[in-house]
Design an enzyme around this catalytic site. Structure first.
Site, short mmCIF file in Angstrom:
data_model
loop_
_atom_site.label_atom_id
_atom_site.label_comp_id
_atom_site.label_asym_id
_atom_site.label_seq_id
_atom_site.Cartn_x
_atom_site.Cartn_y
_atom_site.Cartn_z
N TYR A 49 0.91 -1.23 -0.07
CA TYR A 49 -0.09 0.58 -0.30
C TYR A 49 1.31 1.30 0.24
O TYR A 49 1.31 1.87 -1.04
CB TYR A 49 -1.04 -0.27 1.19
CG TYR A 49 -1.70 1.43 1.38
CD1 TYR A 49 -2.26 2.26 0.63
CD2 TYR A 49 -1.47 1.41 2.50
CE1 TYR A 49 -2.93 3.09 0.57
CE2 TYR A 49 -2.45 2.22 3.64
CZ TYR A 49 -3.05 3.50 2.11
OH TYR A 49 -3.70 4.74 2.95
N ILE A 50 1.63 1.29 0.86
CA ILE A 50 2.53 2.46 1.10
C ILE A 50 3.79 2.41 -0.03
O ILE A 50 3.73 3.46 -0.43
CB ILE A 50 2.57 2.85 2.50
CG1 ILE A 50 2.19 2.67 3.62
CG2 ILE A 50 3.65 4.07 2.41
CD1 ILE A 50 1.57 2.90 4.78
N ASN B 51 8.01 -9.95 -1.70
CA ASN B 51 7.98 -11.12 -2.32
C ASN B 51 6.61 -11.65 -3.09
O ASN B 51 5.73 -12.81 -2.68
CB ASN B 51 8.18 -12.02 -0.88
CG ASN B 51 7.21 -11.56 -0.18
OD1 ASN B 51 6.38 -10.43 0.21
ND2 ASN B 51 7.86 -11.84 1.44
N ILE C 105 3.54 -12.24 -1.54
CA ILE C 105 2.45 -12.35 -0.56
C ILE C 105 1.84 -11.07 -0.15
O ILE C 105 -0.14 -11.88 -0.07
CB ILE C 105 3.73 -12.74 0.71
CG1 ILE C 105 4.37 -13.60 0.78
CG2 ILE C 105 2.47 -13.54 1.86
CD1 ILE C 105 5.45 -14.25 2.05
N ALA D 141 7.35 -5.98 5.32
CA ALA D 141 7.04 -6.09 7.39
C ALA D 141 5.50 -6.63 6.57
O ALA D 141 4.98 -6.54 6.33
CB ALA D 141 6.99 -5.20 7.88
N TYR E 263 4.19 -7.34 17.30
CA TYR E 263 4.69 -6.11 15.96
C TYR E 263 5.00 -4.74 16.15
O TYR E 263 6.62 -4.09 15.03
CB TYR E 263 3.44 -6.32 15.48
CG TYR E 263 3.73 -4.31 14.15
CD1 TYR E 263 4.22 -4.44 13.04
CD2 TYR E 263 3.33 -3.08 14.90
CE1 TYR E 263 4.47 -4.13 12.41
CE2 TYR E 263 2.60 -2.19 13.50
CZ TYR E 263 3.51 -2.35 12.43
OH TYR E 263 3.64 -1.20 11.28
#
Ligand code: UDP
Length: 322
Positions: A10-11, A31, A33, A74, A140
């Protein structure tokens, strides 16, 4: 050339577009994912790579003159980080050290990093400035804090220049409608409200109405993703002279109820709402003191009105490509 790791997210994808619009050459590594290949601007080169596979990272650096890295890659689901911390420590922390190793092997010593206001934990005061104690309350947030600490050690030992941008709540989509927010699963307030308005979800659950805030719902600092993107470019341009951590928020707090009201106004439709209990780990109020980023980077947000931010998200929701 700028390497944007996690540039299909997104960012990241909004930052890639902004860099290209401003004359930078970009290579995007992801990647896929959680990222979307369709989110990567066609003007950028794309390489499939994974932070847990150092061979794939080395491939990205091979035969390319990388001047700086912007690192978005991340895992970011707070709840999952509590139930499966291993996934977060390995992907976020080990993955970042893998990236740093390859950067140093290649003599690349400049990085801009996605950090988070979650590194502060339960706020002791608001607005939150960079001197606020950092006591993250979930794995996180701890992974992001550890990475900030690794950067400081790597600067002392290897001269790594770094800017960690501590985001508040990223929101909105590209003004031209070309890219936008698309998470599976979606957990963020604004897209969920818009999906409820569209009829794609039955309703939005408001997590808590008994907070110590004017309307009883939580207050957050929603910053437009294109203003985030701008800050990343300015940070890249500042790395020769500055290393450190900067808050990235508008400094304005908006409550959950105010978000729903604004979304109803923008869409012209009612949002089906259910008032529910608090969600564990949600502080009542989080908003940024953004004086430092304004001073150091000369950054100024172009969006200062929540309706304008939501309008870009609504436009995307009505015409989304992915
Ligand atoms: N929120 C809510 N209902 C939802 C999702 C979020 O009431 O379905 C609230 C949440 O409690 C928080 C705010 O909306 O106060 C923003 O949450 P989000 O998950 O978007 O971002 P966070 O602040 O957790 O990073």
């Amino acid at each position: 050339m700028i390497l944007v790791f996690g540039g299909a997210g997104y960012i990241g994808s909004h930052t890639v577009k902004h860099l290209l619009d401003n004359g930078y050459e970009c290579v995007v590594a992801d990647n896929l994912i959680y990222g979307h290949r369709e989110a990567v601007d066609k003007r950028a080169e794309f390489v499939h790579a994974d932070l847990l596979n150092p061979v794939s990272i080395r491939e990205v650096f091979k035969n390319r003159k990388i001047d700086a890295v912007i690192h978005f890659a991340a895992f970011t689901y707070v709840g999952e980080s509590v139930s499966d911390p291993q996934k977060y420590y390995i992907n976020n922390v080990v993955g970042t050290t893998n990236l740093l190793n390859v950067m140093l092997e290649n003599g690349v010593k400049k990085i801009v990093f996605s950090s988070t206001c979650a590194t502060y934990g339960e706020p002791q005061y608001t607005p939150i400035d960079e001197k606020h104690p950092q006591n993250p309350i979930n794995p996180y947030g701890r992974t992001k804090l550890m990475i900030e600490q690794i950067f400081a050690d790597y600067e002392r030992a290897y001269g790594l220049k770094h800017i960690a941008l501590r985001y508040f709540n990223a929101a909105g989509c590209a003004k031209d409608g070309s890219i936008g927010e698309s998470h599976t699963p979606e957990t963020h307030l604004i897209p969920l409200v818009l999906k409820a308005i569209k009829g794609e979800r039955e309703k939005i659950s408001v997590f808590g109405t008994d907070y110590d805030t004017p309307d009883g719902t939580c207050i957050r600092d929603y910053i437009h993703v294109e203003d985030l993107a701008l800050a990343h470019r300015l940070a890249v341009e500042k790395l020769d002279e500055y290393s450190g951590c900067l808050n990235l928020g508008t400094g304005v707090g908006t409550s959950v109820k105010e978000i729903i009201d604004a979304a109803e106004k923008v869409s012209g439709k009612k949002c089906p709402v259910e008032y529910g209990p608090r969600r564990a780990g949600d502080p009542a109020k989080l908003y940024a003191d953004n004086q430092k980023v304004k001073k150091i980077l000369g950054w100024q947000p172009s969006y200062d009105n929540i309706e304008d931010i939501i309008r870009t998200a609504w436009n995307w929701e009505l015409n989304r490509r992915f």
